[in-house]
Design a protein around this motif. Sequence first.
Motif, PDB file in Angstrom:
ATOM      1  N   THR A  95       0.829  -1.204   0.000  1.00  0.00           N
ATOM      2  CA  THR A  95       0.000   0.000   0.000  1.00  0.00           C
ATOM      3  C   THR A  95       0.866   1.257   0.000  1.00  0.00           C
ATOM      4  O   THR A  95       1.980   1.270   0.536  1.00  0.00           O
ATOM      5  CB  THR A  95      -0.932   0.056   1.225  1.00  0.00           C
ATOM      6  OG1 THR A  95      -0.144   0.037   2.413  1.00  0.00           O
ATOM      7  CG2 THR A  95      -1.890  -1.111   1.235  1.00  0.00           C
ATOM      8  N   PHE A  96       0.318   2.314  -0.599  1.00  0.00           N
ATOM      9  CA  PHE A  96       0.870   3.657  -0.527  1.00  0.00           C
ATOM     10  C   PHE A  96      -0.234   4.587  -0.070  1.00  0.00           C
ATOM     11  O   PHE A  96      -1.392   4.463  -0.512  1.00  0.00           O
ATOM     12  CB  PHE A  96       1.384   4.126  -1.897  1.00  0.00           C
ATOM     13  CG  PHE A  96       2.659   3.493  -2.348  1.00  0.00           C
ATOM     14  CD1 PHE A  96       3.887   3.982  -1.918  1.00  0.00           C
ATOM     15  CD2 PHE A  96       2.640   2.412  -3.211  1.00  0.00           C
ATOM     16  CE1 PHE A  96       5.074   3.391  -2.344  1.00  0.00           C
ATOM     17  CE2 PHE A  96       3.809   1.826  -3.642  1.00  0.00           C
ATOM     18  CZ  PHE A  96       5.040   2.318  -3.207  1.00  0.00           C
ATOM     19  N   LEU A  97       0.111   5.551   0.795  1.00  0.00           N
ATOM     20  CA  LEU A  97      -0.821   6.586   1.235  1.00  0.00           C
ATOM     21  C   LEU A  97      -0.161   7.946   1.017  1.00  0.00           C
ATOM     22  O   LEU A  97       0.975   8.165   1.455  1.00  0.00           O
ATOM     23  CB  LEU A  97      -1.156   6.415   2.720  1.00  0.00           C
ATOM     24  CG  LEU A  97      -2.382   5.577   3.068  1.00  0.00           C
ATOM     25  CD1 LEU A  97      -2.406   5.296   4.560  1.00  0.00           C
ATOM     26  CD2 LEU A  97      -3.662   6.273   2.653  1.00  0.00           C
ATOM     27  N   LYS A  98      -0.912   8.847   0.353  1.00  0.00           N
ATOM     28  CA  LYS A  98      -0.351  10.171   0.104  1.00  0.00           C
ATOM     29  C   LYS A  98      -1.450  11.222   0.161  1.00  0.00           C
ATOM     30  O   LYS A  98      -2.384  11.192  -0.647  1.00  0.00           O
ATOM     31  CB  LYS A  98       0.343  10.222  -1.263  1.00  0.00           C
ATOM     32  CG  LYS A  98       1.032  11.557  -1.534  1.00  0.00           C
ATOM     33  CD  LYS A  98       1.744  11.555  -2.872  1.00  0.00           C
ATOM     34  CE  LYS A  98       2.460  12.884  -3.091  1.00  0.00           C
ATOM     35  NZ  LYS A  98       3.167  12.918  -4.402  1.00  0.00           N
ATOM     36  N   PRO A  99      -1.383  12.163   1.120  1.00  0.00           N
ATOM     37  CA  PRO A  99      -2.334  13.276   1.136  1.00  0.00           C
ATOM     38  C   PRO A  99      -1.906  14.368   0.161  1.00  0.00           C
ATOM     39  O   PRO A  99      -0.744  14.779   0.137  1.00  0.00           O
ATOM     40  CB  PRO A  99      -2.268  13.765   2.586  1.00  0.00           C
ATOM     41  CG  PRO A  99      -0.915  13.377   3.059  1.00  0.00           C
ATOM     42  CD  PRO A  99      -0.500  12.153   2.291  1.00  0.00           C
ATOM     43  N   GLU A 100      -2.853  14.814  -0.649  1.00  0.00           N
ATOM     44  CA  GLU A 100      -2.605  15.861  -1.631  1.00  0.00           C
ATOM     45  C   GLU A 100      -3.772  16.840  -1.604  1.00  0.00           C
ATOM     46  O   GLU A 100      -4.873  16.505  -2.062  1.00  0.00           O
ATOM     47  CB  GLU A 100      -2.442  15.286  -3.039  1.00  0.00           C
ATOM     48  CG  GLU A 100      -1.229  14.391  -3.217  1.00  0.00           C
ATOM     49  CD  GLU A 100      -1.151  13.811  -4.624  1.00  0.00           C
ATOM     50  OE1 GLU A 100      -0.030  13.752  -5.172  1.00  0.00           O
ATOM     51  OE2 GLU A 100      -2.196  13.429  -5.168  1.00  0.00           O
ATOM     52  N   GLY A 101      -3.536  18.031  -1.052  1.00  0.00           N
ATOM     53  CA  GLY A 101      -4.606  19.017  -0.985  1.00  0.00           C
ATOM     54  C   GLY A 101      -5.753  18.547  -0.119  1.00  0.00           C
ATOM     55  O   GLY A 101      -5.595  18.315   1.080  1.00  0.00           O
ATOM     56  N   THR A 102      -6.908  18.368  -0.727  1.00  0.00           N
ATOM     57  CA  THR A 102      -8.089  17.894   0.005  1.00  0.00           C
ATOM     58  C   THR A 102      -8.425  16.449  -0.342  1.00  0.00           C
ATOM     59  O   THR A 102      -9.573  16.022  -0.185  1.00  0.00           O
ATOM     60  CB  THR A 102      -9.292  18.793  -0.312  1.00  0.00           C
ATOM     61  OG1 THR A 102      -9.534  18.796  -1.734  1.00  0.00           O
ATOM     62  CG2 THR A 102      -9.060  20.213   0.162  1.00  0.00           C
ATOM     63  N   LEU A 133      -4.991   6.389  -1.701  1.00  0.00           N
ATOM     64  CA  LEU A 133      -4.568   5.070  -1.232  1.00  0.00           C
ATOM     65  C   LEU A 133      -4.407   4.160  -2.439  1.00  0.00           C
ATOM     66  O   LEU A 133      -5.372   3.905  -3.169  1.00  0.00           O
ATOM     67  CB  LEU A 133      -5.594   4.477  -0.265  1.00  0.00           C
ATOM     68  CG  LEU A 133      -5.397   3.004   0.125  1.00  0.00           C
ATOM     69  CD1 LEU A 133      -4.079   2.794   0.847  1.00  0.00           C
ATOM     70  CD2 LEU A 133      -6.557   2.501   0.979  1.00  0.00           C
ATOM     71  N   LEU A 134      -3.196   3.706  -2.659  1.00  0.00           N
ATOM     72  CA  LEU A 134      -2.920   2.711  -3.691  1.00  0.00           C
ATOM     73  C   LEU A 134      -2.675   1.388  -2.996  1.00  0.00           C
ATOM     74  O   LEU A 134      -1.914   1.320  -2.025  1.00  0.00           O
ATOM     75  CB  LEU A 134      -1.692   3.107  -4.518  1.00  0.00           C
ATOM     76  CG  LEU A 134      -1.676   4.519  -5.106  1.00  0.00           C
ATOM     77  CD1 LEU A 134      -0.416   4.715  -5.958  1.00  0.00           C
ATOM     78  CD2 LEU A 134      -2.922   4.787  -5.927  1.00  0.00           C
ATOM     79  N   LEU A 146      -4.429  -7.702  -7.895  1.00  0.00           N
ATOM     80  CA  LEU A 146      -5.451  -6.669  -7.998  1.00  0.00           C
ATOM     81  C   LEU A 146      -4.859  -5.352  -7.517  1.00  0.00           C
ATOM     82  O   LEU A 146      -4.453  -5.224  -6.364  1.00  0.00           O
ATOM     83  CB  LEU A 146      -6.670  -7.036  -7.143  1.00  0.00           C
ATOM     84  CG  LEU A 146      -7.748  -5.954  -7.017  1.00  0.00           C
ATOM     85  CD1 LEU A 146      -8.308  -5.593  -8.388  1.00  0.00           C
ATOM     86  CD2 LEU A 146      -8.857  -6.403  -6.078  1.00  0.00           C
ATOM     87  N   ASP A 147      -4.791  -4.364  -8.412  1.00  0.00           N
ATOM     88  CA  ASP A 147      -4.285  -3.042  -8.089  1.00  0.00           C
ATOM     89  C   ASP A 147      -5.452  -2.060  -8.043  1.00  0.00           C
ATOM     90  O   ASP A 147      -6.270  -2.007  -8.977  1.00  0.00           O
ATOM     91  CB  ASP A 147      -3.257  -2.574  -9.121  1.00  0.00           C
ATOM     92  CG  ASP A 147      -2.004  -3.432  -9.107  1.00  0.00           C
ATOM     93  OD1 ASP A 147      -1.792  -4.145  -8.103  1.00  0.00           O
ATOM     94  OD2 ASP A 147      -1.234  -3.382 -10.086  1.00  0.00           O
ATOM     95  N   ILE A 148      -5.516  -1.279  -6.967  1.00  0.00           N
ATOM     96  CA  ILE A 148      -6.661  -0.404  -6.733  1.00  0.00           C
ATOM     97  C   ILE A 148      -6.163   0.997  -6.390  1.00  0.00           C
ATOM     98  O   ILE A 148      -5.155   1.169  -5.691  1.00  0.00           O
ATOM     99  CB  ILE A 148      -7.542  -0.926  -5.576  1.00  0.00           C
ATOM    100  CG1 ILE A 148      -7.946  -2.374  -5.821  1.00  0.00           C
ATOM    101  CG2 ILE A 148      -8.782  -0.064  -5.397  1.00  0.00           C
ATOM    102  CD1 ILE A 148      -8.628  -3.022  -4.637  1.00  0.00           C
ATOM    103  N   GLU A 149      -6.909   1.988  -6.861  1.00  0.00           N
ATOM    104  CA  GLU A 149      -6.676   3.386  -6.500  1.00  0.00           C
ATOM    105  C   GLU A 149      -7.928   3.931  -5.829  1.00  0.00           C
ATOM    106  O   GLU A 149      -9.010   3.928  -6.418  1.00  0.00           O
ATOM    107  CB  GLU A 149      -6.339   4.229  -7.739  1.00  0.00           C
ATOM    108  CG  GLU A 149      -6.173   5.698  -7.412  1.00  0.00           C
ATOM    109  CD  GLU A 149      -6.031   6.570  -8.663  1.00  0.00           C
ATOM    110  OE1 GLU A 149      -5.978   7.805  -8.530  1.00  0.00           O
ATOM    111  OE2 GLU A 149      -6.000   6.005  -9.780  1.00  0.00           O
ATOM    112  N   TYR A 150      -7.767   4.381  -4.574  1.00  0.00           N
ATOM    113  CA  TYR A 150      -8.865   4.986  -3.825  1.00  0.00           C
ATOM    114  C   TYR A 150      -8.577   6.471  -3.611  1.00  0.00           C
ATOM    115  O   TYR A 150      -7.415   6.893  -3.541  1.00  0.00           O
ATOM    116  CB  TYR A 150      -9.023   4.339  -2.439  1.00  0.00           C
ATOM    117  CG  TYR A 150      -9.555   2.931  -2.430  1.00  0.00           C
ATOM    118  CD1 TYR A 150     -10.857   2.660  -2.815  1.00  0.00           C
ATOM    119  CD2 TYR A 150      -8.764   1.863  -1.993  1.00  0.00           C
ATOM    120  CE1 TYR A 150     -11.357   1.357  -2.777  1.00  0.00           C
ATOM    121  CE2 TYR A 150      -9.252   0.566  -1.952  1.00  0.00           C
ATOM    122  CZ  TYR A 150     -10.550   0.323  -2.353  1.00  0.00           C
ATOM    123  OH  TYR A 150     -11.049  -0.957  -2.310  1.00  0.00           O
TER     124      TYR A 150
END
Length: 446
Positions: free
Chosen positions: A37-44, A48-49, A146-150
């Motif tokens: 997993t990757f987590l990255k806050p960007e602006g608002t 989550l990948l 399975l690759d997901i972008e949230y």
Amino acid sequence: MLNLRLFFRTIVVALALLAWPGTAPAHEVPNETTVLTFLKPEGTTLKLLLRAPMDALRDVDVPVREDGFLDLPRVETPLRHAAQLWITDFVKLYEDGAPLPQPRLVNARVSLPSDRSFTSYDQALAHIRGAPLAEETEIYWQQGLLDIEYEYPIASEASRFSIEPGLTRLGVQVNVTLRFLHPDGAERAFDVHADVGRVELDPSWWQAFYLFAKEGFFHILDGIDHLLFLFALVIPFQKLRPLVVIVTSFTVAHSITLAASAFGLAPGALWFPYLIETLIAASIVYMGLENIVGANIERRWWLTFAFGLVHGFGFSFLLGERLQFAGSHLVTSLLAFNIGVELGQLLVLAIAIPALTLLFRYVLPKRIGTIILSALVTHTAWHWMTERGAELTSFPWPTLDAVALSAALWWAMAAVAVAALLWLFSGLVRRWNGVDPTPVASDRSA
């Protein structure tokens, strides 16, 4: 005639059952599953990948071709269903302690097991948003990834975020490799189990302090060998003065090696934990035997210090695994863990000392009770020592190269310095106790 009809009916039923179309065998739960997993806050927006093996996603109606491979043009809807069924509803994210709403599933795709795009956030995001696999690609459902972008709506990228992975249903043991990309460019890596609970991705100092104080407190209560060592320490001594010296020496000693391990000064060889566990058991055996022959306050406090150095390495094995949750508060977390250990020790002593006092006053004479209890402690620890020693002997002898000799020289110098400090403090200890060092066996007032 009736028996003949019953016989033919049985044959017909048996043939019908054999001819009935069988269902596919149940999909077994994998023994071990790794989720990236990757987590990255960007602006608002908080992105989550996530990458999970499809083998762990069960009860999904999968479109397949006649040859058994995935029907890739029709797989998007089942992918989104699998993501909702196994991942979306169980991963919980928080902003400043408040739960975030359900995420928007932006993309879901199948990837080959040989794909290496999840080595960095940018590569993973580009891969998920890139072209899907060619329709003619031959891949079974159990082989794919399975690759997901949230996307989660957030108030600010500067908030403090936490996550509950909650992916325990994906396998018997689920390991989550989590990488949090802070807005200032720093990247923090975590390797956690799916049932670890809430993980603070960028903890404040007080969050780190509370977490590690709690870890230290429960670690000493869960560590039966540490508890038995404490018990062996206090069996002959129920008075305050000797106990203060003994417990303080143990505390100072394990704090030294705990801090050394936290800063990477302890050996990292595979055999080292087995050596420490064996020595911890040996320390309990020694304390039990000394109690039987007659404990001496002068000898007990500096031996406790020496054994405390060993127990500090034992504490460090858990601390080393948990320091990933300290954020930028390494020193605070180390101090908090130590405080938690001390609070746990005080709780144990607050229970053990009155219990021993009552036992020796109303049930057994002190000398006889000391021998019986110490014999039981020694017997238990002896079995631990022999079992752990057998495991230790399975490792080959370490190679004496330049690095090993340098480390041995460093620790030898440290041991000399510690021995000098113990010698200097021995006079203070004598004056504090106010008595000559005499064996407990011949001193009824100890």
